[in-house]
Design an enzyme around this catalytic site. Structure first.
Site, PDB file in Angstrom:
ATOM      1  N   SER A   1       0.825  -1.204   0.000  1.00  0.00           N
ATOM      2  CA  SER A   1       0.000   0.000   0.000  1.00  0.00           C
ATOM      3  C   SER A   1       0.856   1.250   0.000  1.00  0.00           C
ATOM      4  CB  SER A   1      -0.888   0.001   1.257  1.00  0.00           C
ATOM      5  OG  SER A   1      -1.491   1.263   1.467  1.00  0.00           O
TER       6      SER A   1
ATOM      7  N   TYR B   1      -0.953  -0.167  10.005  1.00  0.00           N
ATOM      8  CA  TYR B   1      -1.176  -0.828   8.716  1.00  0.00           C
ATOM      9  C   TYR B   1      -0.003  -0.566   7.772  1.00  0.00           C
ATOM     10  CZ  TYR B   1      -3.302  -1.358   4.030  1.00  0.00           C
ATOM     11  OH  TYR B   1      -3.561  -1.682   2.728  1.00  0.00           O
TER      12      TYR B   1
ATOM     13  N   LYS C   1       2.882  -3.189   6.190  1.00  0.00           N
ATOM     14  CA  LYS C   1       3.081  -3.337   4.749  1.00  0.00           C
ATOM     15  C   LYS C   1       4.544  -3.085   4.369  1.00  0.00           C
ATOM     16  CE  LYS C   1      -1.065  -4.489   3.565  1.00  0.00           C
ATOM     17  NZ  LYS C   1      -1.356  -5.859   3.060  1.00  0.00           N
TER      18      LYS C   1
END
Length: 330
Positions: free
Chosen positions: A129, A154, A158
């Site tokens: 992402s 998050y 990633k």
């Protein structure tokens, strides 16, 4: 050959499975195109309804991606490819740090370890992402080699996943590739816990005749990617020559940099002849704080060199969504 899609019953997982069923073949660890004879959609929960467009090559398995033995039981053939999409998303990761680590890190290690245990070098496509970028020094336009300073759990998971993809590939354990995704639009169904959920909602809700509560300002700018193009991009990255990727296996996917106001204008251009629900400002400081950490534009020279597909404009994304999910239901 076999294909395993983690997060397989989610929106992109389902769309990818349909496309692979239609395509019928991928490049296998042998280096040759081989027929796909088995597809496993692995996810934490079963879909509420049957998934259209699949056939008897596809089976759905539910379970915990943190269960190493279960993951290894699914990645059980040497002629296998894996699309690792399973993840706790941005807003969910901010709410539950431990769950994000369990799913996004332990889950990734289980998938990567299972692929390492196979003979040959399976191709592994990891869904990363743009949330890997962030911080006070982040430039307005981020490229493939921009320094990563993620500002969410998050994004941090990633970034770690990308490094692992590089290292497992360097070690010869598998042939990894990381798809660094912008916000994918337009997702049907209910909103999810992603901070970017509004970017689909601003189209989806009015088209369904419902009011969209907009948590960010009209001037909010973000990179977006249509879901059809995202699916084709995953396949194109899987099929790309590993030598062309070199030692950095992560690729910024092509995107369109647009404001929320421009998204709404596209909706009205394409669907202005339809009855549309209202779009009502409803500022959400938590969402605004997360979105403020994201890049507003990307550079994707590597993706272009690899031949990854590109959206022409937001209007085309809206037309595709209406064709696939609005008119189909009428």
């Amino acid at each position: 050959m076999k294909v395993v899609i983690t997060g397989g019953t989610g929106f992109i997982g389902r769309m990818l499975a349909r496309r692979l069923v239609a395509r019928g073949e991928l490049t296998a660890p042998s280096g040759n195109l081989e027929t796909i004879d088995e597809i496993v959609l692995f996810d934490a929960v079963a879909p509420a309804h049957s998934i259209d467009g699949l056939d008897d090559r596809v089976r759905i398995v539910t379970g915990d991606i943190a269960d190493c033995d279960l993951v290894r039981s699914l990645i059980d053939r040497d002629d296998v490819s894996v699309f690792h999409l399973a993840s706790v998303v941005s807003g969910g990761g901010e709410r539950d740090f431990d769950l994000a680590l369990k799913v996004n890190l332990t889950g990734a290690l289980n998938v990567f370890g299972a692929c390492r245990a196979r003979s040959g070098r399976p191709r592994v496509v990891f869904a990363s992402s743009l949330a890997v970028f962030g911080g006070a020094a982040m430039p307005r336009v981020v490229g493939d080699t921009t320094k990563q300073t993620p500002q969410t759990t998050y994004g941090a998971t990633k970034a770690i996943g990308e490094l692992l993809i590089n290292d497992y590939t360097r070690k010869g354990f598998f042939d990894g590739r990381a798809a660094r995704l912008p916000t994918i639009i337009i997702r049907p169904g209910r909103p999810n816990l992603a901070a970017s959920s509004f970017a689909s909602g601003v189209f989806r809700e009015p088209l369904a005749g419902r009011t969209c509560l907009l948590p960010v300002s009209l001037s909010t700018r973000m990179p977006v990617l249509g879901y059809r193009t995202a699916v084709e991009g995953f396949i194109a990255l899987h099929e790309a020559d590993g030598a062309a990727l070199g030692d950095d296996r992560a690729v910024n996917f092509p995107s369109l940099s647009v404001t929320v106001e421009e998204m709404i204008a596209a909706l009205r251009r394409v669907a202005g002849n339809r009855p549309l629900g209202d779009i009502t400002p409803a500022p959400d400081p938590a969402i605004e704080a997360i979105v403020a950490t994201w890049p507003v534009e990307t550079e994707w020279t590597r993706a272009a060199a690899l031949g990854l597909p590109v959206d022409a404009d937001v209007d085309g994304i809206v037309r595709a969504y209406i064709e696939d999910f609005v008119d189909e239901q009428d």
